[in-house]
Write a protein that holds these residues in place. Sequence first.
Motif, mmCIF file in Angstrom:
data_model
loop_
_atom_site.group_PDB
_atom_site.id
_atom_site.type_symbol
_atom_site.label_atom_id
_atom_site.label_comp_id
_atom_site.label_asym_id
_atom_site.label_seq_id
_atom_site.Cartn_x
_atom_site.Cartn_y
_atom_site.Cartn_z
ATOM 1 N N LYS A 211 -40.548 -95.063 -54.915
ATOM 2 C CA LYS A 211 -39.164 -94.940 -55.389
ATOM 3 C C LYS A 211 -39.132 -94.591 -56.873
ATOM 4 O O LYS A 211 -38.350 -93.741 -57.313
ATOM 5 C CB LYS A 211 -38.433 -96.262 -55.149
ATOM 6 C CG LYS A 211 -36.939 -96.208 -55.389
ATOM 7 C CD LYS A 211 -36.301 -97.530 -54.976
ATOM 8 C CE LYS A 211 -34.796 -97.421 -54.914
ATOM 9 N NZ LYS A 211 -34.209 -98.671 -54.365
ATOM 10 N N ASN A 212 -39.993 -95.247 -57.660
ATOM 11 C CA ASN A 212 -40.076 -94.963 -59.099
ATOM 12 C C ASN A 212 -40.336 -93.484 -59.350
ATOM 13 O O ASN A 212 -39.584 -92.802 -60.048
ATOM 14 C CB ASN A 212 -41.234 -95.738 -59.743
ATOM 15 C CG ASN A 212 -41.001 -97.225 -59.917
ATOM 16 O OD1 ASN A 212 -41.937 -98.015 -59.855
ATOM 17 N ND2 ASN A 212 -39.777 -97.632 -60.134
ATOM 18 N N VAL A 213 -41.444 -92.975 -58.790
ATOM 19 C CA VAL A 213 -41.902 -91.638 -59.178
ATOM 20 C C VAL A 213 -41.147 -90.510 -58.475
ATOM 21 O O VAL A 213 -40.892 -89.468 -59.083
ATOM 22 C CB VAL A 213 -43.434 -91.487 -58.975
ATOM 23 C CG1 VAL A 213 -44.182 -92.442 -59.893
ATOM 24 C CG2 VAL A 213 -43.881 -91.679 -57.538
ATOM 25 N N VAL A 220 -35.611 -85.444 -63.168
ATOM 26 C CA VAL A 220 -36.127 -84.559 -64.227
ATOM 27 C C VAL A 220 -35.942 -83.098 -63.817
ATOM 28 O O VAL A 220 -35.517 -82.258 -64.610
ATOM 29 C CB VAL A 220 -37.619 -84.888 -64.481
ATOM 30 C CG1 VAL A 220 -38.322 -83.735 -65.147
ATOM 31 C CG2 VAL A 220 -37.748 -86.135 -65.345
ATOM 32 N N GLY A 221 -36.256 -82.801 -62.559
ATOM 33 C CA GLY A 221 -36.089 -81.433 -62.049
ATOM 34 C C GLY A 221 -34.635 -81.021 -61.957
ATOM 35 O O GLY A 221 -34.278 -79.868 -62.242
ATOM 36 N N ASP A 222 -33.767 -81.966 -61.554
ATOM 37 C CA ASP A 222 -32.327 -81.676 -61.497
ATOM 38 C C ASP A 222 -31.803 -81.266 -62.873
ATOM 39 O O ASP A 222 -30.976 -80.361 -63.001
ATOM 40 C CB ASP A 222 -31.543 -82.922 -61.041
ATOM 41 C CG ASP A 222 -31.734 -83.255 -59.563
ATOM 42 O OD1 ASP A 222 -32.337 -82.436 -58.834
ATOM 43 O OD2 ASP A 222 -31.308 -84.356 -59.152
ATOM 44 N N TYR A 223 -32.274 -81.946 -63.910
ATOM 45 C CA TYR A 223 -31.786 -81.707 -65.265
ATOM 46 C C TYR A 223 -32.124 -80.312 -65.778
ATOM 47 O O TYR A 223 -31.426 -79.792 -66.645
ATOM 48 C CB TYR A 223 -32.344 -82.764 -66.229
ATOM 49 C CG TYR A 223 -31.376 -83.893 -66.483
ATOM 50 C CD1 TYR A 223 -30.986 -84.229 -67.773
ATOM 51 C CD2 TYR A 223 -30.842 -84.620 -65.426
ATOM 52 C CE1 TYR A 223 -30.093 -85.269 -68.013
ATOM 53 C CE2 TYR A 223 -29.948 -85.662 -65.652
ATOM 54 C CZ TYR A 223 -29.571 -85.984 -66.942
ATOM 55 O OH TYR A 223 -28.682 -87.004 -67.163
ATOM 56 N N MET A 246 -43.302 -85.668 -63.842
ATOM 57 C CA MET A 246 -42.409 -84.629 -64.354
ATOM 58 C C MET A 246 -42.918 -83.234 -64.001
ATOM 59 O O MET A 246 -42.165 -82.261 -64.045
ATOM 60 C CB MET A 246 -42.284 -84.771 -65.868
ATOM 61 C CG MET A 246 -41.708 -86.118 -66.279
ATOM 62 S SD MET A 246 -42.120 -86.559 -67.985
ATOM 63 C CE MET A 246 -41.099 -85.404 -68.896
ATOM 64 N N GLY A 247 -44.211 -83.127 -63.677
ATOM 65 C CA GLY A 247 -44.791 -81.843 -63.289
ATOM 66 C C GLY A 247 -44.837 -81.673 -61.787
ATOM 67 O O GLY A 247 -44.025 -80.976 -61.182
ATOM 68 N N THR A 248 -45.770 -82.366 -61.133
ATOM 69 C CA THR A 248 -45.998 -82.122 -59.691
ATOM 70 C C THR A 248 -44.861 -82.633 -58.814
ATOM 71 O O THR A 248 -44.373 -81.915 -57.948
ATOM 72 C CB THR A 248 -47.334 -82.746 -59.247
ATOM 73 O OG1 THR A 248 -47.301 -84.160 -59.437
ATOM 74 C CG2 THR A 248 -48.504 -82.169 -60.026
ATOM 75 N N ILE A 249 -44.430 -83.882 -59.028
ATOM 76 C CA ILE A 249 -43.389 -84.428 -58.141
ATOM 77 C C ILE A 249 -42.051 -83.743 -58.371
ATOM 78 O O ILE A 249 -41.323 -83.443 -57.421
ATOM 79 C CB ILE A 249 -43.296 -85.967 -58.280
ATOM 80 C CG1 ILE A 249 -44.545 -86.592 -57.638
ATOM 81 C CG2 ILE A 249 -42.034 -86.514 -57.630
ATOM 82 C CD1 ILE A 249 -44.636 -88.098 -57.703
ATOM 83 N N ALA A 250 -41.728 -83.436 -59.632
ATOM 84 C CA ALA A 250 -40.492 -82.691 -59.906
ATOM 85 C C ALA A 250 -40.501 -81.355 -59.164
ATOM 86 O O ALA A 250 -39.475 -80.911 -58.640
ATOM 87 C CB ALA A 250 -40.336 -82.467 -61.408
ATOM 88 N N SER A 251 -41.667 -80.712 -59.100
ATOM 89 C CA SER A 251 -41.777 -79.425 -58.405
ATOM 90 C C SER A 251 -41.601 -79.588 -56.906
ATOM 91 O O SER A 251 -40.830 -78.861 -56.270
ATOM 92 C CB SER A 251 -43.141 -78.783 -58.687
ATOM 93 O OG SER A 251 -43.288 -78.480 -60.060
ATOM 94 N N VAL A 252 -42.332 -80.546 -56.317
ATOM 95 C CA VAL A 252 -42.304 -80.699 -54.849
ATOM 96 C C VAL A 252 -40.907 -81.102 -54.368
ATOM 97 O O VAL A 252 -40.454 -80.633 -53.317
ATOM 98 C CB VAL A 252 -43.379 -81.706 -54.386
ATOM 99 C CG1 VAL A 252 -43.287 -81.956 -52.887
ATOM 100 C CG2 VAL A 252 -44.778 -81.185 -54.736
ATOM 101 N N ALA A 280 -40.475 -71.871 -66.182
ATOM 102 C CA ALA A 280 -40.419 -73.185 -66.847
ATOM 103 C C ALA A 280 -41.801 -73.537 -67.388
ATOM 104 O O ALA A 280 -42.827 -73.138 -66.814
ATOM 105 C CB ALA A 280 -39.944 -74.250 -65.865
ATOM 106 N N LEU A 281 -41.804 -74.286 -68.486
ATOM 107 C CA LEU A 281 -43.061 -74.683 -69.127
ATOM 108 C C LEU A 281 -42.906 -76.086 -69.713
ATOM 109 O O LEU A 281 -41.959 -76.364 -70.427
ATOM 110 C CB LEU A 281 -43.408 -73.694 -70.246
ATOM 111 C CG LEU A 281 -44.591 -74.040 -71.158
ATOM 112 C CD1 LEU A 281 -45.903 -74.092 -70.374
ATOM 113 C CD2 LEU A 281 -44.702 -73.023 -72.303
ATOM 114 N N HIS A 282 -43.860 -76.956 -69.388
ATOM 115 C CA HIS A 282 -43.873 -78.313 -69.942
ATOM 116 C C HIS A 282 -44.891 -78.396 -71.084
ATOM 117 O O HIS A 282 -45.879 -77.660 -71.103
ATOM 118 C CB HIS A 282 -44.285 -79.329 -68.869
ATOM 119 C CG HIS A 282 -43.210 -79.645 -67.876
ATOM 120 N ND1 HIS A 282 -41.931 -79.145 -67.959
ATOM 121 C CD2 HIS A 282 -43.232 -80.451 -66.769
ATOM 122 C CE1 HIS A 282 -41.215 -79.612 -66.944
ATOM 123 N NE2 HIS A 282 -41.977 -80.404 -66.210
#
Length: 543
Positions: A211-213, A220-223, A246-252, A280-282
Amino acid sequence: MLNEKTVGEIVKEAARKFPDIEAYVYPEHGIRKTYKEFDKETDELAKAFIGMGIQKGEHVAIWSDNKREWLLSQFATGKMGAVLVTVNTNYQEKELEYLLQQSDATTLILCESFKGTSYLDIVLAICPEIIHSEKGNILSEKFPHFKRVIVMTDNEYKGMYSWAELLSHADKVSDDTLENALKSLHNEEVINIQYTSGTTGFPKGVMLSHKNVVNNGQLVGDYIYLTEEDRLCIPVPFFHCFGCVMGTIASVTHGTTMVIIEQFNPGKVLQIVQDEKCTALHGVPTMFIAELNHPDFKQFKLSTLRTGIMAGSICPIEVMKKVITDMGASEITIAYGQTESSPVITQTKTDDPIEKRVSSVGKPHPAVEVKIIDPLTGEDTPTGVPGELCTRGYLVMKGYYKNEQATRSAIDPNGWLHTGDIAVVDEEGYIDITGRIKDMVIRGGENIYPKEVEEFLYQHPKVQDVQVVGVPDPKYGEELMAWVILKSGEHITSDELKEYCKGKISYHKIPKYIEFIESYPMTASGKIQKFLLREMSKEKAKV
């Protein structure tokens, strides 16, 4: 509405919705996989883990740069329920030994080496029993839970599984068994432990749930309005929440393509953003600074770049402006948080006024409560008055692994996580981080607690006392300065002391400046005045 799915389920959903969209690309290796293929690969790896005997809830440590095997392991463990314990790539012997013992890891997945450091040599130095053990049955008094080592290679090593050997175990497990494992998972269960340094000098294992991640990645991805049409370049390390949430889970969670760079290199990032048409670039500020200052920066065509996130340490206003104007990432955002909050608490929006996007860390995410309190009284501070930032909601960690006392210190009885950061909120609700209550130093996005470095330097036979503080640095944000009192009659140079640190503690924890002193500035009650040491440090470092 919060996302109730587990880490494994978000892969399944992406494969259903976006089967033919590229899930990930490793441009350096010419590897491209769709979400349908990604789902199948992580199913096979999850079955391999089960077939090897790894149970739900077991702790699986992973130690490597952003390799494909790391990515697959994150989502495969998310499907079968093992807890992924992320290991900092800079760790040396003492740090790895502590983590394996404290985390009760049964399994270690690792690459052969990183930046000239042999991980295999380090593992064998702390656990020599591996060589004489049957694969999967390591017997070590020092590590009673530790059973198996898996190497991200097809090379053979005594007592360790190769990657191919790991995958061969998938044949023992049926699709139904995996499906039952996936269904047995609950989103409140811990799926990830990330180690973050503590004021005691020993890293603490932050327990994060599905639930956290999943929700933090989703928000983060919505924003930054990620969709299946976006291609996110990820040069930040997976072992940090920045990379793996913020990278992998935001993408999936958004069906976005992950364009992955194994190790950060500014020229490589610019080339790949251009060639892969990344939108996009982090990056932490030091990464963006290195990219902007690359000698060939103007030669790269970055016209596809739209958004991304700058986080990890305080973002210089001028750098943010250049990312918007010179890189063309007009919708770049700033995020703020910490590992204990999964990690993002606040974030700027793509349509916030430019002044707010460069000078604040935005407002709290939806479903997140924030308050700023007087650290002494616990009362809320008025608008414009600095205080400690506290947060509450789905994002707060489950606690520190096997450390009830530290958990109670961080999370109060009402569920508020006390960040230790000093913040101020303006009339419009935008938050600015102005400092830290604790003495934490952030060097290039890496959190360093001076006490950990002090305790290490204390071990040198010539050192009587040592105090470590941060000093401003134009490249890394902050650097370390150590103030050392030597034992009577002893002599050592700063270079010799730095040499003593090499290979024993992570390079980013080795003080850039070392000064020798006869005594420290003290209060009347005998406490060292660190704020005066900081002032002296600025003067010495000419900052």
